[in-house]
Motif scaffolding. Sequence first.
Motif, PDB file in Angstrom:
ATOM      1  N   GLY A  28       0.802  -1.227   0.000  1.00 19.58           N
ATOM      2  CA  GLY A  28       0.000   0.000   0.000  1.00 19.58           C
ATOM      3  C   GLY A  28       0.825   1.262   0.000  1.00 19.58           C
ATOM      4  N   LYS A  29       0.108   2.381   0.105  1.00 13.55           N
ATOM      5  CA  LYS A  29       0.747   3.695   0.094  1.00 13.55           C
ATOM      6  C   LYS A  29       1.661   3.871   1.302  1.00 13.55           C
ATOM      7  CE  LYS A  29      -2.694   6.447   0.317  1.00 13.55           C
ATOM      8  NZ  LYS A  29      -3.970   5.925   0.697  1.00 13.55           N
ATOM      9  N   ASP A  54       7.742  17.489  -4.518  1.00 21.94           N
ATOM     10  CA  ASP A  54       7.084  17.437  -5.824  1.00 21.94           C
ATOM     11  C   ASP A  54       6.288  16.173  -6.132  1.00 21.94           C
ATOM     12  OD1 ASP A  54       8.061  19.987  -6.375  1.00 21.94           O
ATOM     13  OD2 ASP A  54       9.865  19.210  -7.307  1.00 21.94           O
ATOM     14  N   ASP A  55       5.968  15.322  -5.154  1.00 23.50           N
ATOM     15  CA  ASP A  55       5.147  14.154  -5.479  1.00 23.50           C
ATOM     16  C   ASP A  55       3.721  14.567  -5.847  1.00 23.50           C
ATOM     17  OD1 ASP A  55       4.691  14.835  -2.820  1.00 23.50           O
ATOM     18  OD2 ASP A  55       4.341  12.778  -2.184  1.00 23.50           O
ATOM     19  N   LEU A  56       3.211  15.637  -5.241  1.00 22.29           N
ATOM     20  CA  LEU A  56       1.884  16.150  -5.610  1.00 22.29           C
ATOM     21  C   LEU A  56       1.933  16.790  -6.988  1.00 22.29           C
ATOM     22  CD1 LEU A  56      -1.072  16.718  -4.883  1.00 22.29           C
ATOM     23  CD2 LEU A  56      -0.297  18.828  -3.771  1.00 22.29           C
ATOM     24  N   LEU A  62       3.629   6.936  -3.814  1.00 25.49           N
ATOM     25  CA  LEU A  62       4.700   6.071  -3.332  1.00 25.49           C
ATOM     26  C   LEU A  62       4.106   4.858  -2.632  1.00 25.49           C
ATOM     27  CD1 LEU A  62       7.100   8.779  -1.890  1.00 25.49           C
ATOM     28  CD2 LEU A  62       7.222   7.635  -4.099  1.00 25.49           C
ATOM     29  N   HIS A  63       4.525   3.669  -3.062  1.00 23.29           N
ATOM     30  CA  HIS A  63       4.031   2.419  -2.485  1.00 23.29           C
ATOM     31  C   HIS A  63       5.167   1.667  -1.805  1.00 23.29           C
ATOM     32  CE1 HIS A  63      -0.156   1.626  -3.968  1.00 23.29           C
ATOM     33  NE2 HIS A  63       0.139   2.774  -4.540  1.00 23.29           N
ATOM     34  N   LEU A  64       4.830   1.015  -0.714  1.00 20.04           N
ATOM     35  CA  LEU A  64       5.772   0.165   0.000  1.00 20.04           C
ATOM     36  C   LEU A  64       5.606  -1.259  -0.514  1.00 20.04           C
ATOM     37  CD1 LEU A  64       7.831  -0.280   2.295  1.00 20.04           C
ATOM     38  CD2 LEU A  64       5.870  -0.713   3.793  1.00 20.04           C
ATOM     39  N   VAL A  76       8.475   2.243  -4.027  1.00 13.99           N
ATOM     40  CA  VAL A  76       8.382   2.307  -5.481  1.00 13.99           C
ATOM     41  C   VAL A  76       7.482   3.473  -5.872  1.00 13.99           C
ATOM     42  CG1 VAL A  76       7.603   1.070  -7.553  1.00 13.99           C
ATOM     43  CG2 VAL A  76       8.716  -0.183  -5.688  1.00 13.99           C
ATOM     44  N   GLN A  77       7.953   4.288  -6.817  1.00 13.68           N
ATOM     45  CA  GLN A  77       7.152   5.391  -7.339  1.00 13.68           C
ATOM     46  C   GLN A  77       6.181   4.865  -8.385  1.00 13.68           C
ATOM     47  OE1 GLN A  77       9.479   8.600  -8.905  1.00 13.68           O
ATOM     48  NE2 GLN A  77      10.405   9.090  -6.962  1.00 13.68           N
TER      49      GLN A  77
END
Length: 82
Positions: A28-29, A54-56, A62-64, A76-77
């Motif tokens: 998940g996130k 800058d992810d927004l 981003l996921h684990l 992982v992006q």
Amino acid sequence: MFICPLCNGFDTKNVTCPTCHHTLHDSGKVSDYFDDYSAYMDIDGLKMENGIPDDLKHHICLHLFSCTSCGYDQIVQVDEQT
């Protein structure tokens, strides 16, 4: 509106563990692990406060990913889509 294809079940991502070569599990996130209530908070609001530049702006989720065999974790992006 941009949405994450993994969060919404539209797609999957296969990631291999660099340690033991098993397939990593999408846990998940990353923001869901910030505290007890972060999974219930606004996603865009969390992106403004998570310390990741800058992810927004670039529509990245981003996921684990975790290895159930050896315990390895990797972030992982994932590109969000319209």
